[in-house]
Design a protein around this motif. Structure first.
Motif, PDB file in Angstrom:
ATOM      1  N   SER A  16      44.657  55.365 -26.299  1.00 22.17           N
ATOM      2  CA  SER A  16      44.626  54.969 -24.882  1.00 22.17           C
ATOM      3  C   SER A  16      44.793  56.214 -24.008  1.00 22.17           C
ATOM      4  CB  SER A  16      45.752  53.989 -24.556  1.00 22.17           C
ATOM      5  OG  SER A  16      45.847  53.754 -23.163  1.00 22.17           O
ATOM      6  N   ARG A  17      43.991  56.298 -22.947  1.00 26.56           N
ATOM      7  CA  ARG A  17      44.106  57.409 -22.012  1.00 26.56           C
ATOM      8  C   ARG A  17      44.853  57.012 -20.735  1.00 26.56           C
ATOM      9  NH1 ARG A  17      41.652  61.871 -23.313  1.00 26.56           N
ATOM     10  NH2 ARG A  17      40.106  61.900 -25.003  1.00 26.56           N
ATOM     11  N   PHE A  18      45.444  55.845 -20.772  1.00 24.57           N
ATOM     12  CA  PHE A  18      46.149  55.352 -19.579  1.00 24.57           C
ATOM     13  C   PHE A  18      47.351  56.238 -19.269  1.00 24.57           C
ATOM     14  CE2 PHE A  18      48.994  52.530 -17.231  1.00 24.57           C
ATOM     15  CZ  PHE A  18      48.126  51.914 -16.344  1.00 24.57           C
ATOM     16  N   VAL A  19      47.464  56.657 -18.016  1.00 24.45           N
ATOM     17  CA  VAL A  19      48.610  57.438 -17.537  1.00 24.45           C
ATOM     18  C   VAL A  19      49.452  56.545 -16.632  1.00 24.45           C
ATOM     19  CG1 VAL A  19      49.334  59.390 -16.113  1.00 24.45           C
ATOM     20  CG2 VAL A  19      47.435  59.661 -17.719  1.00 24.45           C
ATOM     21  N   TRP A  20      50.729  56.425 -16.977  1.00 25.99           N
ATOM     22  CA  TRP A  20      51.648  55.643 -16.164  1.00 25.99           C
ATOM     23  C   TRP A  20      52.218  56.535 -15.057  1.00 25.99           C
ATOM     24  CZ3 TRP A  20      53.450  50.516 -17.528  1.00 25.99           C
ATOM     25  CH2 TRP A  20      52.857  49.995 -18.681  1.00 25.99           C
ATOM     26  N   ASP A  21      52.142  56.041 -13.809  1.00 28.22           N
ATOM     27  CA  ASP A  21      52.699  56.814 -12.703  1.00 28.22           C
ATOM     28  C   ASP A  21      53.487  55.891 -11.779  1.00 28.22           C
ATOM     29  OD1 ASP A  21      50.847  55.413 -11.152  1.00 28.22           O
ATOM     30  OD2 ASP A  21      49.470  57.095 -10.943  1.00 28.22           O
ATOM     31  N   LYS A  22      53.863  56.388 -10.623  1.00 21.52           N
ATOM     32  CA  LYS A  22      54.750  55.653  -9.719  1.00 21.52           C
ATOM     33  C   LYS A  22      54.162  54.325  -9.248  1.00 21.52           C
ATOM     34  CE  LYS A  22      53.142  58.532  -5.857  1.00 21.52           C
ATOM     35  NZ  LYS A  22      53.567  59.588  -4.888  1.00 21.52           N
ATOM     36  N   GLN A  23      52.830  54.165  -9.318  1.00 13.22           N
ATOM     37  CA  GLN A  23      52.225  52.894  -8.949  1.00 13.22           C
ATOM     38  C   GLN A  23      52.432  51.823 -10.029  1.00 13.22           C
ATOM     39  OE1 GLN A  23      50.905  52.190  -6.037  1.00 13.22           O
ATOM     40  NE2 GLN A  23      51.095  54.269  -5.234  1.00 13.22           N
ATOM     41  N   CYS A  24      52.893  52.265 -11.203  1.00 18.28           N
ATOM     42  CA  CYS A  24      53.058  51.357 -12.342  1.00 18.28           C
ATOM     43  C   CYS A  24      54.467  50.793 -12.443  1.00 18.28           C
ATOM     44  CB  CYS A  24      52.727  52.084 -13.644  1.00 18.28           C
ATOM     45  SG  CYS A  24      51.041  52.727 -13.721  1.00 18.28           S
ATOM     46  N   PHE A  25      55.345  51.176 -11.505  1.00 14.06           N
ATOM     47  CA  PHE A  25      56.747  50.788 -11.602  1.00 14.06           C
ATOM     48  C   PHE A  25      57.252  50.232 -10.279  1.00 14.06           C
ATOM     49  CE2 PHE A  25      56.046  54.346 -14.550  1.00 14.06           C
ATOM     50  CZ  PHE A  25      56.304  53.686 -15.746  1.00 14.06           C
ATOM     51  N   SER A  26      58.246  49.350 -10.376  1.00 11.93           N
ATOM     52  CA  SER A  26      58.808  48.726  -9.184  1.00 11.93           C
ATOM     53  C   SER A  26      60.158  49.309  -8.791  1.00 11.93           C
ATOM     54  CB  SER A  26      58.950  47.215  -9.394  1.00 11.93           C
ATOM     55  OG  SER A  26      59.839  46.954 -10.473  1.00 11.93           O
ATOM     56  N   GLY A  27      60.838  49.964  -9.731  1.00  7.79           N
ATOM     57  CA  GLY A  27      62.155  50.503  -9.409  1.00  7.79           C
ATOM     58  C   GLY A  27      62.617  51.514 -10.429  1.00  7.79           C
ATOM     59  N   VAL A  28      63.632  52.300 -10.053  1.00  6.78           N
ATOM     60  CA  VAL A  28      64.244  53.289 -10.937  1.00  6.78           C
ATOM     61  C   VAL A  28      65.752  53.272 -10.713  1.00  6.78           C
ATOM     62  CG1 VAL A  28      62.223  54.804 -11.086  1.00  6.78           C
ATOM     63  CG2 VAL A  28      63.872  55.110  -9.230  1.00  6.78           C
ATOM     64  N   ASP A  29      66.488  53.935 -11.635  1.00  8.78           N
ATOM     65  CA  ASP A  29      67.944  54.000 -11.474  1.00  8.78           C
ATOM     66  C   ASP A  29      68.453  55.424 -11.277  1.00  8.78           C
ATOM     67  OD1 ASP A  29      67.449  54.927 -14.014  1.00  8.78           O
ATOM     68  OD2 ASP A  29      68.619  53.390 -15.047  1.00  8.78           O
TER      69      ASP A  29
END
Length: 495
Positions: free
Chosen positions: A151-164
């Motif tokens: 898979s060439r999918f890159v996860w970035d800030k658009q892929c997440f709803s929150g962080v700690d």
């Protein structure tokens, strides 16, 4: 056909020497012989803590111990080749592999990104500050060690709803990422603990992002092409929108197989909450019976002060048995873990008899109860604590009894505070059993087995009592049990 019986083939402190996948092949024959039909395996992919990862700090779903990432090629449990061989060995012995999947969050990002966040009250997640701040967050996953294979999918800030965790400014807490999804709000159709329990840990996956949604479906299809898959255990379901699992499980059944076994970890004791969740997912899956586990824990702590007539009160198996996976302990409830509520060893034979030999529910057996476990960990106050979980001596015999004697309709005798039991009547071709247990003094229960079993001789299959019981001309008999013990009475001719 064998009665479905799950075995959790790991615990939190399973050996970190890469031997677990090899162990699948070593133990498959024995497990099949005592009646195990399905093996629940730990997360098979690379976690953020690499060779030390139990698997719940998801890093790369596509690295099954194949790539040099996070300090190792193999996972804690072994490399990809060993995983494939272990799953094949299970199937050769008639045991179906059930894989643990953690989709709620990702950890161990490869790069930081500039983000806009809003602070969230950790005790009331619906209370999100209106003011936005700029910061850096660990939200970009490029998986350089895998270099785009599978898979060439890159996860970035658009892929997440929150962080700690954010940097510049450096703060820990709960932060809502401001992006194009959800208009600054958390997902709905999640548990309402803390107002909204969408956020759990790490970089929280944003399921409303269509690209993420499709990538996770693609991963499920891909995974089933790499190793044998008979089902899934879905982690952290209370934090993931129900509509996503409704779609994802349906897609997996369409593409992998209609008989796929799926159980979700929605760790909640309230039957109304669980019933509502099952409706939202179109009853496509089963849930762990959290309430029953806690009844077992409470009973084991209280001893003879616990009223055994109430053992099933509030349980999922008593209300929606076809969707209940019953358990005594698991990797989260074992000593020194986050949901610690361990069932005391003296009570475990009783608890296992109640989940293995009754009609209702799909039982799950925990690795340390069959094989034992010894480990140590640091407590919250900084002390090193040793733990030894003993083998439950009669468990293998109870598993065998499930396959041989847990047959036919069931008659309950749950009307005494300390001595309870039940009868499995058997069928025309399969024998039944009488189960009697006490959480106090030695006791007995009178059972009417009917004239077809008149003058029949019964013995305790577990060997806890050495005598015999013979029914009278009408099929009546009194079946005893020892103090704080359980006996499984079966016809002597079938032993």
């Amino acid at each position: 056909m064998s009665k479905r019986t799950l075995f959790q083939f790991f615990h939190w402190y399973s050996a970190g020497d890469g031997s677990l996948w090899k162990e699948l092949g070593e133990k498959a024959s024995y497990l099949a012989g005592i009646g195990i039909t399905d093996a629940w395996l730990p997360p098979a992919y690379k976690g953020a803590s690499g060779p030390d990862s139990v698997g719940y700090d998801t890093y790369d779903l596509f690295d099954l111990g194949e790539f040099e990432q996070k300090g190792s090629r193999a996972t804690k449990y072994g490399d990809r080749a060993a995983l494939e061989a272990g799953c094949k060995a299970l199937l050769e012995h008639g045991i179906r592999p059930i894989h643990d999947v953690v989709m709620n969050h990702k950890m161990g990002a490869d790069e930081k990104e500039s983000v806009i966040v809003r602070r969230v009250d950790p005790l009331d997640r619906t209370n999100i500050e209106e003011e936005s701040i700029s910061a850096l967050a660990h939200t970009r996953f490029t998986f350089p060690g895998r270099d785009g294979k599978y898979s060439r999918f890159v996860w970035d800030k658009q892929c997440f709803s929150g962080v700690d965790l954010i940097e510049k400014p450096h703060e820990t807490g709960v932060f809502r990422l401001v992006n194009e999804y959800g208009e600054g709000q958390w997902n709905d159709e999640v548990d309402d603990e803390l107002g909204n329990f969408d956020y759990l840990m790490g970089a929280d996956v944003e399921f409303r992002n269509r690209a993420v949604y499709e990538e996770l479906k693609y991963w499920g299809r891909w995974f089933s092409e790499q190793v044998p898959v008979a089902g899934f255990r879905l982690d952290a379901a209370k934090h993931i929108p129900a509509w996503f699992f409704k779609d994802w499980v349906g897609h997996m059944r369409d593409t992998i197989g209609a008989d796929l076994f799926v159980v979700a970890e929605y760790w909640h004791p309230d039957i109304t909450t669980l019933s509502n969740y099952l409706e939202r997912v179109d009853k496509q899956l089963l849930l762990f019976d959290v309430a029953l586990h806690h009844r077992f824990h409470d009973a084991s702590k209280a001893g003879a002060d616990f009223d055994m007539r109430t053992i099933f009160d509030g349980s999922l198996v008593s209300s929606i048995p076809d969707h209940a996976v019953t358990l005594v302990d698991n990797h989260d409830t074992q000593p020194l873990q986050s949901l610690e509520a361990t069932v005391e060893p003296w009570f475990k034979p009783l608890a296992y008899a109640l989940i293995l030999l009754r009609e209702q529910g799909t039982p799950c057996v925990f690795y340390p109860d069959l094989y034992g476990a010894a480990y140590s960990d640091v407590t919250e106050d900084g002390r090193e604590q040793m733990v030894e979980m003993p083998v439950i001596g009669c468990l293998a015999r109870l598993l065998e009894a499930r396959q041989r004697f847990a047959n036919g309709s069931q008659i309950d005798k749950l009307d005494s505070p300390h001595v309870i039991g039940f009868l499995r009547r058997g069928t025309e071709t399969e024998p039944g059993c009488v189960v009697v247990m006490s959480n106090g003094d030695a006791g007995e229960i009178s059972m009417d087995l009917g004239p077809n079993l008149s003058k029949s001789v019964f013995v305790d299959f577990l060997g806890h009592l050495s005598g015999e019981v013979t029914t009278d001309d009408q099929g009546l008999a009194i079946f005893p049990t020892n103090a704080g013990s359980v006996s499984v009475w079966v016809q002597k001719d079938f032993v």
